[in-house]
Motif scaffolding. Structure first.
Motif, PDB file in Angstrom:
ATOM      1  N   ARG A  28      -6.985  14.438  10.130  1.00 22.27           N
ATOM      2  CA  ARG A  28      -7.712  15.592   9.593  1.00 22.27           C
ATOM      3  C   ARG A  28      -9.000  15.182   8.887  1.00 22.27           C
ATOM      4  O   ARG A  28     -10.068  15.736   9.159  1.00 22.27           O
ATOM      5  CB  ARG A  28      -6.822  16.381   8.636  1.00 22.27           C
ATOM      6  N   THR A  29      -8.942  14.208   7.998  1.00 24.12           N
ATOM      7  CA  THR A  29     -10.140  13.823   7.244  1.00 24.12           C
ATOM      8  C   THR A  29     -11.176  13.168   8.153  1.00 24.12           C
ATOM      9  O   THR A  29     -12.373  13.414   7.999  1.00 24.12           O
ATOM     10  CB  THR A  29      -9.798  12.873   6.082  1.00 24.12           C
ATOM     11  N   ALA A  30     -10.731  12.355   9.101  1.00 29.30           N
ATOM     12  CA  ALA A  30     -11.675  11.721  10.023  1.00 29.30           C
ATOM     13  C   ALA A  30     -12.382  12.771  10.873  1.00 29.30           C
ATOM     14  O   ALA A  30     -13.597  12.680  11.106  1.00 29.30           O
ATOM     15  CB  ALA A  30     -10.959  10.710  10.908  1.00 29.30           C
ATOM     16  N   ILE A  31     -11.657  13.761  11.326  1.00 25.82           N
ATOM     17  CA  ILE A  31     -12.265  14.826  12.132  1.00 25.82           C
ATOM     18  C   ILE A  31     -13.242  15.628  11.287  1.00 25.82           C
ATOM     19  O   ILE A  31     -14.348  15.953  11.732  1.00 25.82           O
ATOM     20  CB  ILE A  31     -11.185  15.730  12.758  1.00 25.82           C
ATOM     21  N   ASP A  32     -12.868  15.942  10.035  1.00 25.24           N
ATOM     22  CA  ASP A  32     -13.775  16.680   9.156  1.00 25.24           C
ATOM     23  C   ASP A  32     -15.068  15.906   8.924  1.00 25.24           C
ATOM     24  O   ASP A  32     -16.158  16.480   8.964  1.00 25.24           O
ATOM     25  CB  ASP A  32     -13.097  16.979   7.817  1.00 25.24           C
ATOM     26  N   GLN A  33     -14.959  14.609   8.686  1.00 27.56           N
ATOM     27  CA  GLN A  33     -16.151  13.793   8.462  1.00 27.56           C
ATOM     28  C   GLN A  33     -17.044  13.766   9.702  1.00 27.56           C
ATOM     29  O   GLN A  33     -18.264  13.914   9.600  1.00 27.56           O
ATOM     30  CB  GLN A  33     -15.761  12.366   8.081  1.00 27.56           C
ATOM     31  N   GLU A  34     -16.433  13.576  10.858  1.00 33.35           N
ATOM     32  CA  GLU A  34     -17.212  13.537  12.094  1.00 33.35           C
ATOM     33  C   GLU A  34     -17.851  14.885  12.395  1.00 33.35           C
ATOM     34  O   GLU A  34     -18.976  14.942  12.884  1.00 33.35           O
ATOM     35  CB  GLU A  34     -16.346  13.098  13.267  1.00 33.35           C
ATOM     36  N   GLU A  35     -17.138  15.976  12.103  1.00 34.22           N
ATOM     37  CA  GLU A  35     -17.708  17.307  12.330  1.00 34.22           C
ATOM     38  C   GLU A  35     -18.946  17.514  11.472  1.00 34.22           C
ATOM     39  O   GLU A  35     -19.968  18.007  11.949  1.00 34.22           O
ATOM     40  CB  GLU A  35     -16.680  18.397  12.034  1.00 34.22           C
ATOM     41  N   ARG A  36     -18.856  17.134  10.188  1.00 41.08           N
ATOM     42  CA  ARG A  36     -20.013  17.287   9.307  1.00 41.08           C
ATOM     43  C   ARG A  36     -21.194  16.454   9.801  1.00 41.08           C
ATOM     44  O   ARG A  36     -22.324  16.936   9.862  1.00 41.08           O
ATOM     45  CB  ARG A  36     -19.651  16.886   7.873  1.00 41.08           C
ATOM     46  N   ARG A  37     -20.925  15.216  10.142  1.00 44.72           N
ATOM     47  CA  ARG A  37     -21.990  14.333  10.605  1.00 44.72           C
ATOM     48  C   ARG A  37     -22.596  14.849  11.916  1.00 44.72           C
ATOM     49  O   ARG A  37     -23.818  14.870  12.078  1.00 44.72           O
ATOM     50  CB  ARG A  37     -21.454  12.922  10.801  1.00 44.72           C
ATOM     51  N   PHE A  38     -21.742  15.289  12.838  1.00 46.20           N
ATOM     52  CA  PHE A  38     -22.213  15.771  14.131  1.00 46.20           C
ATOM     53  C   PHE A  38     -23.038  17.046  13.970  1.00 46.20           C
ATOM     54  O   PHE A  38     -24.070  17.219  14.618  1.00 46.20           O
ATOM     55  CB  PHE A  38     -21.012  16.015  15.047  1.00 46.20           C
ATOM     56  N   GLU A  39     -22.573  17.951  13.096  1.00 46.65           N
ATOM     57  CA  GLU A  39     -23.317  19.190  12.873  1.00 46.65           C
ATOM     58  C   GLU A  39     -24.663  18.922  12.205  1.00 46.65           C
ATOM     59  O   GLU A  39     -25.646  19.596  12.501  1.00 46.65           O
ATOM     60  CB  GLU A  39     -22.487  20.164  12.041  1.00 46.65           C
ATOM     61  N   LEU A  40     -24.709  17.946  11.311  1.00 44.42           N
ATOM     62  CA  LEU A  40     -25.993  17.611  10.694  1.00 44.42           C
ATOM     63  C   LEU A  40     -26.958  16.993  11.702  1.00 44.42           C
ATOM     64  O   LEU A  40     -28.156  17.276  11.676  1.00 44.42           O
ATOM     65  CB  LEU A  40     -25.784  16.650   9.519  1.00 44.42           C
ATOM     66  N   MET A  41     -26.437  16.161  12.582  1.00 39.84           N
ATOM     67  CA  MET A  41     -27.302  15.482  13.542  1.00 39.84           C
ATOM     68  C   MET A  41     -27.720  16.394  14.695  1.00 39.84           C
ATOM     69  O   MET A  41     -28.883  16.398  15.095  1.00 39.84           O
ATOM     70  CB  MET A  41     -26.608  14.236  14.092  1.00 39.84           C
ATOM     71  N   TYR A  42     -26.778  17.143  15.256  1.00 41.82           N
ATOM     72  CA  TYR A  42     -27.051  17.886  16.485  1.00 41.82           C
ATOM     73  C   TYR A  42     -26.988  19.404  16.326  1.00 41.82           C
ATOM     74  O   TYR A  42     -27.227  20.130  17.278  1.00 41.82           O
ATOM     75  CB  TYR A  42     -26.074  17.455  17.580  1.00 41.82           C
ATOM     76  N   ASP A  43     -26.610  19.875  15.167  1.00 41.61           N
ATOM     77  CA  ASP A  43     -26.538  21.300  14.855  1.00 41.61           C
ATOM     78  C   ASP A  43     -25.605  22.057  15.802  1.00 41.61           C
ATOM     79  O   ASP A  43     -25.887  23.175  16.233  1.00 41.61           O
ATOM     80  CB  ASP A  43     -27.937  21.920  14.871  1.00 41.61           C
ATOM     81  N   LYS A  44     -24.491  21.421  16.188  1.00 46.67           N
ATOM     82  CA  LYS A  44     -23.454  22.089  16.974  1.00 46.67           C
ATOM     83  C   LYS A  44     -22.104  21.448  16.640  1.00 46.67           C
ATOM     84  O   LYS A  44     -22.051  20.311  16.192  1.00 46.67           O
ATOM     85  CB  LYS A  44     -23.740  22.024  18.475  1.00 46.67           C
ATOM     86  N   PRO A  45     -21.006  22.187  16.827  1.00 50.37           N
ATOM     87  CA  PRO A  45     -19.680  21.660  16.458  1.00 50.37           C
ATOM     88  C   PRO A  45     -19.163  20.629  17.464  1.00 50.37           C
ATOM     89  O   PRO A  45     -19.645  20.549  18.600  1.00 50.37           O
ATOM     90  CB  PRO A  45     -18.791  22.902  16.449  1.00 50.37           C
ATOM     91  N   LEU A  46     -18.169  19.876  17.024  1.00 51.10           N
ATOM     92  CA  LEU A  46     -17.523  18.905  17.908  1.00 51.10           C
ATOM     93  C   LEU A  46     -16.739  19.627  18.998  1.00 51.10           C
ATOM     94  O   LEU A  46     -16.141  20.671  18.764  1.00 51.10           O
ATOM     95  CB  LEU A  46     -16.536  18.045  17.113  1.00 51.10           C
ATOM     96  N   SER A  47     -16.698  19.031  20.168  1.00 49.16           N
ATOM     97  CA  SER A  47     -15.887  19.595  21.241  1.00 49.16           C
ATOM     98  C   SER A  47     -14.442  19.104  21.086  1.00 49.16           C
ATOM     99  O   SER A  47     -14.159  18.166  20.342  1.00 49.16           O
ATOM    100  CB  SER A  47     -16.443  19.165  22.604  1.00 49.16           C
ATOM    101  N   GLU A  48     -13.544  19.731  21.797  1.00 44.26           N
ATOM    102  CA  GLU A  48     -12.134  19.336  21.746  1.00 44.26           C
ATOM    103  C   GLU A  48     -11.940  17.918  22.268  1.00 44.26           C
ATOM    104  O   GLU A  48     -11.096  17.169  21.783  1.00 44.26           O
ATOM    105  CB  GLU A  48     -11.268  20.319  22.544  1.00 44.26           C
ATOM    106  N   LYS A  49     -12.734  17.546  23.263  1.00 42.39           N
ATOM    107  CA  LYS A  49     -12.645  16.199  23.832  1.00 42.39           C
ATOM    108  C   LYS A  49     -12.991  15.144  22.773  1.00 42.39           C
ATOM    109  O   LYS A  49     -12.324  14.115  22.675  1.00 42.39           O
ATOM    110  CB  LYS A  49     -13.588  16.091  25.028  1.00 42.39           C
ATOM    111  N   GLU A  50     -14.017  15.412  21.973  1.00 45.47           N
ATOM    112  CA  GLU A  50     -14.401  14.477  20.925  1.00 45.47           C
ATOM    113  C   GLU A  50     -13.343  14.407  19.825  1.00 45.47           C
ATOM    114  O   GLU A  50     -13.083  13.343  19.269  1.00 45.47           O
ATOM    115  CB  GLU A  50     -15.759  14.874  20.347  1.00 45.47           C
ATOM    116  N   LYS A  51     -12.713  15.536  19.515  1.00 52.69           N
ATOM    117  CA  LYS A  51     -11.643  15.544  18.518  1.00 52.69           C
ATOM    118  C   LYS A  51     -10.449  14.718  19.002  1.00 52.69           C
ATOM    119  O   LYS A  51      -9.833  13.998  18.223  1.00 52.69           O
ATOM    120  CB  LYS A  51     -11.200  16.975  18.209  1.00 52.69           C
ATOM    121  N   ILE A  52     -10.147  14.816  20.292  1.00 51.63           N
ATOM    122  CA  ILE A  52      -9.044  14.032  20.856  1.00 51.63           C
ATOM    123  C   ILE A  52      -9.364  12.549  20.787  1.00 51.63           C
ATOM    124  O   ILE A  52      -8.495  11.721  20.490  1.00 51.63           O
ATOM    125  CB  ILE A  52      -8.740  14.500  22.299  1.00 51.63           C
TER     126      ILE A  52
END
Length: 84
Positions: A28-52
């Motif tokens: 959970r925490t790793a996904i939250d961190q990656e989502e924040r970083r990804f949204e800041l960099m690319y301004d879009k949410p993580l896909s399910e494939k990236e979460k997996i």
């Protein structure tokens, strides 16, 4: 026979549900961190494939952290038995 198979199925489903819950809690925490970083960099949410992929990485880290010391312990015990 059918009742036994049903019991095995229920047990397998319960174990699968517990494993999924554990994986979700660990990642959970790793996904939250990656989502924040990804949204800041690319301004879009993580896909399910990236979460997996993140979940796979977390599982591999935990497996290595648990299996390497266990392997050393087993090899040490086996070596001790051979020396006796």
């Amino acid at each position: 026979m059918k009742a036994k198979l049903h019991q095995v199925l229920v047990f397998q489903q319960r174990v699968q549900k517990q494993m999924d819950g554990l994986i979700d809690r660990l990642s959970r925490t790793a996904i939250d961190q990656e989502e924040r970083r990804f949204e800041l960099m690319y301004d879009k949410p993580l896909s399910e494939k990236e979460k997996i992929e993140i979940k796979k990485n977390i599982i591999m880290k935990w497996a290595i952290l648990l299996l390497v010391p266990l392997l050393f312990l087993i090899l040490t015990l086996l070596n001790r038995e051979v020396m006796m």
